[in-house]
Structure formats: structure tokens, C-alpha cells
Motif scaffolding. Structure first.
Motif, PDB file in Angstrom:
ATOM      1  N   GLY A  23       9.450   2.042  -4.155  1.00  0.00           N
ATOM      2  CA  GLY A  23       9.942   0.491  -3.916  1.00  0.00           C
ATOM      3  C   GLY A  23       9.536  -0.415  -4.862  1.00  0.00           C
ATOM      4  N   PRO A  24       9.797  -1.604  -4.726  1.00  0.00           N
ATOM      5  CA  PRO A  24       9.238  -2.572  -5.591  1.00  0.00           C
ATOM      6  C   PRO A  24       7.953  -2.919  -5.779  1.00  0.00           C
ATOM      7  N   ASP A  25       7.297  -3.320  -6.781  1.00  0.00           N
ATOM      8  CA  ASP A  25       5.825  -3.596  -6.637  1.00  0.00           C
ATOM      9  C   ASP A  25       5.662  -5.112  -6.284  1.00  0.00           C
ATOM     10  N   THR A  26       5.647  -5.581  -5.039  1.00  0.00           N
ATOM     11  CA  THR A  26       5.813  -6.652  -4.388  1.00  0.00           C
ATOM     12  C   THR A  26       4.759  -6.744  -3.380  1.00  0.00           C
ATOM     13  N   LEU A  27       4.296  -7.936  -3.193  1.00  0.00           N
ATOM     14  CA  LEU A  27       3.209  -8.144  -1.945  1.00  0.00           C
ATOM     15  C   LEU A  27       4.116  -7.728  -0.711  1.00  0.00           C
ATOM     16  N   GLN A  28       5.258  -8.064  -0.374  1.00  0.00           N
ATOM     17  CA  GLN A  28       6.098  -7.759   0.942  1.00  0.00           C
ATOM     18  C   GLN A  28       6.120  -6.363   0.932  1.00  0.00           C
ATOM     19  N   PHE A  29       6.532  -5.748  -0.240  1.00  0.00           N
ATOM     20  CA  PHE A  29       6.727  -4.287   0.225  1.00  0.00           C
ATOM     21  C   PHE A  29       5.514  -3.497   0.474  1.00  0.00           C
ATOM     22  N   ASN A  30       4.380  -3.840  -0.378  1.00  0.00           N
ATOM     23  CA  ASN A  30       3.065  -3.197  -0.137  1.00  0.00           C
ATOM     24  C   ASN A  30       2.564  -3.592   1.381  1.00  0.00           C
ATOM     25  N   SER A  31       2.607  -4.784   1.536  1.00  0.00           N
ATOM     26  CA  SER A  31       1.990  -4.862   3.096  1.00  0.00           C
ATOM     27  C   SER A  31       2.631  -4.579   4.213  1.00  0.00           C
ATOM     28  N   THR A  32       4.133  -4.255   4.055  1.00  0.00           N
ATOM     29  CA  THR A  32       4.799  -3.728   4.981  1.00  0.00           C
ATOM     30  C   THR A  32       4.456  -2.199   5.215  1.00  0.00           C
ATOM     31  N   ILE A  33       4.382  -1.409   3.954  1.00  0.00           N
ATOM     32  CA  ILE A  33       4.263  -0.181   4.069  1.00  0.00           C
ATOM     33  C   ILE A  33       3.071  -0.004   4.596  1.00  0.00           C
ATOM     34  N   LYS A  34       1.892  -0.504   4.198  1.00  0.00           N
ATOM     35  CA  LYS A  34       0.383  -0.349   4.715  1.00  0.00           C
ATOM     36  C   LYS A  34       0.454  -0.401   6.219  1.00  0.00           C
ATOM     37  N   LYS A  35       1.474  -1.082   6.715  1.00  0.00           N
ATOM     38  CA  LYS A  35       0.954  -1.220   8.319  1.00  0.00           C
ATOM     39  C   LYS A  35       1.613  -0.070   9.100  1.00  0.00           C
ATOM     40  N   LYS A  77       2.023   3.589  10.611  1.00  0.00           N
ATOM     41  CA  LYS A  77       0.879   4.870  10.498  1.00  0.00           C
ATOM     42  C   LYS A  77       1.564   5.953   9.917  1.00  0.00           C
ATOM     43  N   GLY A  78       0.827   6.711   9.311  1.00  0.00           N
ATOM     44  CA  GLY A  78       1.157   7.966   8.677  1.00  0.00           C
ATOM     45  C   GLY A  78       1.231   8.093   7.305  1.00  0.00           C
ATOM     46  N   ILE A  79       1.399   6.796   6.744  1.00  0.00           N
ATOM     47  CA  ILE A  79       1.650   6.463   5.182  1.00  0.00           C
ATOM     48  C   ILE A  79       0.471   6.806   4.232  1.00  0.00           C
ATOM     49  N   LYS A  80       0.687   7.455   3.268  1.00  0.00           N
ATOM     50  CA  LYS A  80      -0.597   7.693   2.727  1.00  0.00           C
ATOM     51  C   LYS A  80      -0.421   7.263   1.026  1.00  0.00           C
ATOM     52  N   TRP A  81      -1.514   7.109   0.346  1.00  0.00           N
ATOM     53  CA  TRP A  81      -1.385   7.072  -1.093  1.00  0.00           C
ATOM     54  C   TRP A  81      -1.613   7.965  -1.947  1.00  0.00           C
ATOM     55  N   ASN A  82      -0.876   8.230  -3.075  1.00  0.00           N
ATOM     56  CA  ASN A  82      -0.636   9.117  -4.046  1.00  0.00           C
ATOM     57  C   ASN A  82      -1.305   8.792  -5.213  1.00  0.00           C
ATOM     58  N   HIS A  83      -2.756   8.988  -5.384  1.00  0.00           N
ATOM     59  CA  HIS A  83      -3.554   8.453  -6.687  1.00  0.00           C
ATOM     60  C   HIS A  83      -2.889   8.647  -7.859  1.00  0.00           C
ATOM     61  N   ASN A  84      -2.558  10.134  -8.045  1.00  0.00           N
ATOM     62  CA  ASN A  84      -1.889  10.488  -9.294  1.00  0.00           C
ATOM     63  C   ASN A  84      -0.595   9.546  -9.880  1.00  0.00           C
ATOM     64  N   GLN A  85       0.223   9.633  -8.820  1.00  0.00           N
ATOM     65  CA  GLN A  85       1.504   9.144  -9.193  1.00  0.00           C
ATOM     66  C   GLN A  85       1.318   7.487  -8.685  1.00  0.00           C
ATOM     67  N   ARG A  86       0.354   7.125  -7.931  1.00  0.00           N
ATOM     68  CA  ARG A  86       0.520   5.627  -7.637  1.00  0.00           C
ATOM     69  C   ARG A  86       1.711   5.146  -6.735  1.00  0.00           C
ATOM     70  N   PHE A  99       9.146   6.303   9.990  1.00  0.00           N
ATOM     71  CA  PHE A  99       9.317   5.304   9.116  1.00  0.00           C
ATOM     72  C   PHE A  99      10.420   4.345   8.843  1.00  0.00           C
ATOM     73  N   LYS A 100      11.654   5.162   9.069  1.00  0.00           N
ATOM     74  CA  LYS A 100      13.021   4.687   9.015  1.00  0.00           C
ATOM     75  C   LYS A 100      13.109   3.309   9.953  1.00  0.00           C
ATOM     76  N   ASN A 101      12.551   3.697  11.276  1.00  0.00           N
ATOM     77  CA  ASN A 101      12.755   2.593  12.501  1.00  0.00           C
ATOM     78  C   ASN A 101      11.960   1.461  12.183  1.00  0.00           C
ATOM     79  N   GLN A 102      10.760   1.814  11.421  1.00  0.00           N
ATOM     80  CA  GLN A 102       9.754   0.523  11.330  1.00  0.00           C
ATOM     81  C   GLN A 102       9.934  -0.313  10.046  1.00  0.00           C
ATOM     82  N   VAL A 103      11.054   0.261   9.056  1.00  0.00           N
ATOM     83  CA  VAL A 103      11.281  -0.681   8.034  1.00  0.00           C
ATOM     84  C   VAL A 103      12.917  -1.094   8.073  1.00  0.00           C
TER      85      VAL A 103
END
Length: 384
Positions: A21-33, A35-44, A58-62
Motif C-alpha cells: 500500500g501507500p507509504d502514508t500515516l493513515q495506511f501504516n496506522s490502520t494496518i498496525k491496529k 491483529k495478526g499483521i506482521k512486518w517483513n524486515h527484508n522487503q519492508r 483483514f478484509k473485514n477490518q479495512v
């Protein structure tokens, strides 16, 4: 609404779904909330497990925040389903990466799934299903957006010639490709005899590698782990295929009649083979130490032992004894040859090995010392 792409990925040895998704504050803050979402350090990038539950959550929450583009993910899952079955079923990284890097068009993905379903309906073995689908998929990847259903006999012949001349594929591989393509066009598309006269390269006649009896003894002596030693002894003592070793269950050992019951072997055939006294003694020692529950040889987490691990055990032990090339099947070849050299009737050997045709068993007459070992070389007759 922002567009968010969901794509297949493989991270830290596990299949997953990448969230792009876009590198925006809204996108990042929504995703972080979520449950079950993780961060891929290699591909960021953010990612989630590749399961239906994780996707639906995921689909229901976004739904109110982003527009989800799942076209690439759907294409991947359709191809995966055709190759390995249900979405939740584990997949090897090599297979997953091939699907990701060479996606099939929708029509060819459906063709692959239709072939898998027909192979299952006709009762083909898991090995045959895997081999046929692999060969069929190799052709489909080359077609890209072109449908396999429009190919003519001339197209197929050109492809087979390309495999032989350009790719340098073995005759055995091309034979499998021919059988796979014949199956699809004749059994799935129900074309009549159009491809029956496809050219088949002649298979080379190769003799199997045979271990001397002394080499078998040394290989077994070189294995220290009692479970590993018992598996290799079982393989040689009864001429078992590696798939038969890992499929053996405790109930298959009949110590009253001194027989081993091989169930559902190649060609879905059962057979009985003699139980060696030495093997029975070893099995009792092994059982007291490991206490298997269902399968005779179980993995660390229960269930059947890995066939690949059995091959690795033999290779490690064999390299200390001989440089002869071969895996567990070499033990089966050696078993049959040693029986023949001991005077066992070839029809009995055929039954013990589970061969359909006596011609297959006749192979061992070409390596038996009975037939060729007594012939004196002309060199030895010369007077020096």
C-alpha cells in the motif's frame, strides 16, 4: 480510497500474503491496529499468514479504508489449488516461487485443476499425479496467455522436440511429458486418439548399481542410530522401496507368521514378504527405545518418517564404504540380485518385489554373478 494490493510471498520459510500500500500515516496506522499483521524486515512490507481466516479478518477490518486488489493473489491461489490441493495445505518454497514468478492465465490454471481432479478420480498414485502435473505445468508456463486447449498435434510434437534438443532433457523425462500430455488431451478434453502416435524417444538400457554383500554389511555397521540402522536393514532385508519403508505400520509386522505385509504399494498392490529373524531382533530393540504409536518409523512430531531423510541416512553411511551411485533403491536392486545369486526362482523374486511383468525382474539376470560371473575372460586363458 487507497488501493492496497495483496500478493503471494514466502518469508522465513512460510507462505504468506504481502500487503502493498501507500507509504502514508493513515495506511501504516490502520494496518498496525489489525491483529495478526506482521512486518517483513527484508522487503519492508506488512504481511499476514496465507489462510482464509487471516484474509477474511483483514478484509473485514479495512473494507471502509482501502480498496483491495486481489487479482494476483487469486491467480496464485488458483494455481496452487491445482498443484497441491486446498489453500491451507503447506507448499514448498521452490513450488511457491515458481508459481509466483511464472503465473498461469486463468484458463490454463483451470486446465491444471481439471487435470488434477481427473487424475484423482481415476485413482492414480500421488507420485504419478505430482509428476504429471509438474510436466503439464512446465508446458503451461511457456504458453503465458495462450490457452493449452487450442494446441494441435504439431504444437505438441514441436514442444517435445524442444525438450529433447534445446533443453537436453532425458528420455525418461520426455516419456513422462508425453504421458502427461496424452492424459490431458485424451482424458480431460476427451480427444480421440489424436495424440496416440506422438514420437517417443527410446529409453537407454541402464543396469542398476549393485552392492556386494560385504558392502551392505559395512554400510549398516556405519550407522549408529538404532532407528536409522533398523530402517536401512528393513529396506535391504525385504527389498522395500523408500515409500514402502516410511509407510510401514506396526500392524504390518507379523512376528507369528514371520511376514511383513506391504500395503498399498506401487500400483496400489499389497504383497507379503518374509520377515528376517535378524531384523525382528533389531525391531524389538528399536521398539523398546522409541515406542512408535502407529507408523513403524515415525518422525520427530509423529506421523510417517520423511522419505528424503531415509535417503540422506543411506548416503551418509554409503560414502564411507563405496563410491557406487544410488539411493535406497540400490538396496532393493541388491536384494533381488543376491536372491537370484542364491538360487531363488525368478518368479518368486517377481512376487517379492511386486513386479507386474517378469520382464522387469529379468533385469537382474544382467547383473547376477550366476550368469556372467562364471565366464572366464579370454585374457586369463593366454599363456604368459
Amino acid at each position: 480510497m487507497y488501493k492496497v494490493e495483496l500478493k503471494p510471498d514466502f518469508y522465513q520459510g512460510k507462505e504468506c500474503i504481502g500487503i502493498y500500500g501507500p507509504d502514508t500515516l493513515q495506511f501504516n496506522s490502520t494496518i498496525k491496529k489489525i491483529k495478526g499483521i506482521k512486518w517483513n524486515h527484508n522487503q519492508r512490507i506488512f504481511y499476514m499468514d496465507c489462510t482464509r481466516i487471516a484474509f477474511e479478518n483483514f478484509k473485514n477490518q479495512v473494507a471502509n479504508h482501502f480498496y483491495l486488489d486481489t487479482s494476483i493473489l487469486r491467480q496464485y491461489l488458483l494455481q496452487k489449488k491445482a498443484l497441491v490441493g486446498p489453500i491451507e495445505k503447506p507448499i514448498r518454497s521452490v513450488t511457491a516461487n515458481k508459481i509466483i514468478s511464472h503465473p498461469l492465465c486463468i484458463e490454463n490454471s483451470l486446465a491444471l485443476e481439471a487435470m488434477r481432479n481427473m487424475l484423482i478420480l481415476k485413482g492414480y498414485s500421488n507420485n504419478t499425479i505430482r509428476n504429471y502435473l509438474f510436466e503439464f505445468q512446465s508446458l503451461l508456463r511457456l504458453l503465458k496467455e495462450n490457452s493449452v486447449n487450442i494446441l494441435s498435434k504439431a504444437h505438441i510434437q514441436s514442444y517435445l522436440l524442444w525438450l529433447l534438443k534445446e533443453k537436453g532433457c532425458s528420455e525418461t523425462k520426455v516419456h513422462t511429458a508425453v504421458n502427461a500430455l496424452k492424459f490431458y488431451f485424451e482424458h480431460v478434453l476427451e480427444r480421440e486418439k489424436e495424440l496416440y502416435d506422438l514420437p517417443r524417444p527410446k529409453k537407454p538400457f541402464k543396469l542398476p548399481s549393485i552392492l556386494a554383500e560385504e558392502e551392505v554389511v559395512e554400510i549398516i555397521k556405519n550407522i549408529q542410530n538404532i532407528k536409522h540402522k533398523t530402517m536401512i536393514m528393513a529396506a535391504y532385508s525385504a527389498g522395500l522401496r523408500v515409500s514402502e519403508i516410511v509407510s510401514l505400520k506396526i500392524k504390518n509386522i507379523d512376528n507369528k507368521r514371520m511376514m511383513i505385509h506391504i500395503q498399498g504399494a506401487k500400483g496400489k498392490k499389497d504383497r507379503m514378504v518374509p520377515l528376517s529373524n535378524i531384523l525382528l531382533t533389531m525391531l524389538r530393540k528399536y521398539y523398546k527405545e522409541y515406542h512408535p504409536k502407529e507408523y513403524l518409523f515415525e518422525g520427530q512430531n509423529g506421523g510417517a518418517y520423511s522419505a528424503r531423510s531415509v535417503q540422506e541416512i543411506l548416503q551418509v553411511a554409503k560414502q564411507k564404504v563405496t563410491n557406487k551411485v544410488g539411493g535406497v533403491h540400490m538396496l532393493r536392486h541388491s536384494y533381488a540380485t543376491h536372491l537370484m545369486e542364491a538360487g531363488t526362482d525368478i518368479r518368486i523374486i517377481q512376487s517379492l518385489l511386486g513386479h507386474n511383468s517378469i520382464r522387469t525382474t529379468m533385469l537382474y539376470t544382467h547383473v547376477s554373478k550366476i550368469a556372467i560371473g562364471k565366464i572366464e575372460s579370454p585374457l586369463d586363458k593366454l599363456k604368459w
